[in-house]
Design an enzyme around this catalytic site. Sequence first.
Site, PDB file in Angstrom:
ATOM      1  CB  CYS A   1      -0.973  -0.012   1.183  1.00 48.33           C
ATOM      2  SG  CYS A   1      -0.194   0.040   2.818  1.00 48.33           S
TER       3      CYS A   1
ATOM      4  CG  HIS B 110      -4.376  -0.160   4.069  1.00 44.60           C
ATOM      5  ND1 HIS B 110      -3.680  -1.092   3.335  1.00 44.60           N
ATOM      6  CD2 HIS B 110      -5.393   0.271   3.260  1.00 44.60           C
ATOM      7  CE1 HIS B 110      -4.255  -1.230   2.145  1.00 44.60           C
ATOM      8  NE2 HIS B 110      -5.289  -0.405   2.077  1.00 44.60           N
TER       9      HIS B 110
ATOM     10  CG  HIS C 106      -6.781   0.191  -1.458  1.00 47.57           C
ATOM     11  ND1 HIS C 106      -6.891  -0.595  -0.327  1.00 47.57           N
ATOM     12  CD2 HIS C 106      -7.869  -0.130  -2.216  1.00 47.57           C
ATOM     13  CE1 HIS C 106      -7.996  -1.325  -0.397  1.00 47.57           C
ATOM     14  NE2 HIS C 106      -8.603  -1.058  -1.521  1.00 47.57           N
TER      15      HIS C 106
END
Length: 338
Positions: free
Chosen positions: A251, A299, A311
Amino acid sequence: MRALPPSLAGIGAAVLLTATLLTAPASAQPTTVAGLLAHYYDLSAEAELVNEELLVVQEELAAHRQASATAVEAADEAKAAADALRDKVTVAQDLDRVADVLSSRRDLDGLTALATSTSPDDLVGKLEAATLAAHLTGGPRKGDAALEAAEAAEEKAIAAESQAQALESKVAGTAAEVRQRRSALDAQIAEVRTALDNLTPEQRSLLDGIEDYGSDVVIPGGNAGEVLRFALSQMGKPYLWGAVGPSSYDCSGLVQTAYRTIGITMPRVSRQQALVGKQVARPDVRPGDLIFYGKPVHHVAIAVDSVRAVHAPSFGENVKIGGIDNIGSITVIRRVVG
């Protein structure tokens, strides 16, 4: 921690909770599709946290290794300098002893040499000896202070070398422990992923359709648009822990590489990226903004608009668009450009 998408949670019990019982894996995983997927998200969130911890430790280890190498080089130089001075002082001490012997002779001053010489050659030899004695006895042991300073520097450099190597060893041990934790999570996630991949075609199509956010994306102009354009161009590429492209990403790796396309160097992990730029309220989200999830942050996604974000989700998944509020629990939103 990424939340279970509401669309999945709301699917009828007859479809997900009773009609889709699976054969439990060896580690007694949940036996429903909903439970299995929720468990998968939980493990993935934990794995992301561990992976970011490992990336931070690896950066720290690289810095300690460099410091250790520099300390070793400095210690070697200090040892060589001290050894060279020790050699010079040894020679000087030998000359001091010669001077002591020469100066103890009574016939070394000029008048005595002249009076006692038996030939011109004898006179020249005695005068040369007198000159040497006067030179050597003028400042004996001048190198002692320099040697003491060199030896003190040598000891300090050796101690610094030892300390740097001890710190490097300690951080290397921490990195090894985190790698073991990540390896254990890898195994658990792979097991759950296998169970998900073994769903029937009907179950698989149901899950694949859960997050259908469409492709009607409008890319704005400017740097924010360039960041978004790059991130969207990577859709379909697999998630891989520690990857920054071009064939796979994690990510924060996707964010770092996307922002590099506009000349901005972002930190490597999401918890560090979450400190860059200015904070933005949820209603004010614009394309290119960064959405951070989890406590601690582990994240990150790039806003496509006020509803969606692109993402790199987790192990076994590809870069894709998801709902900003469905990806997980939002911790902070930051605007780096625009």
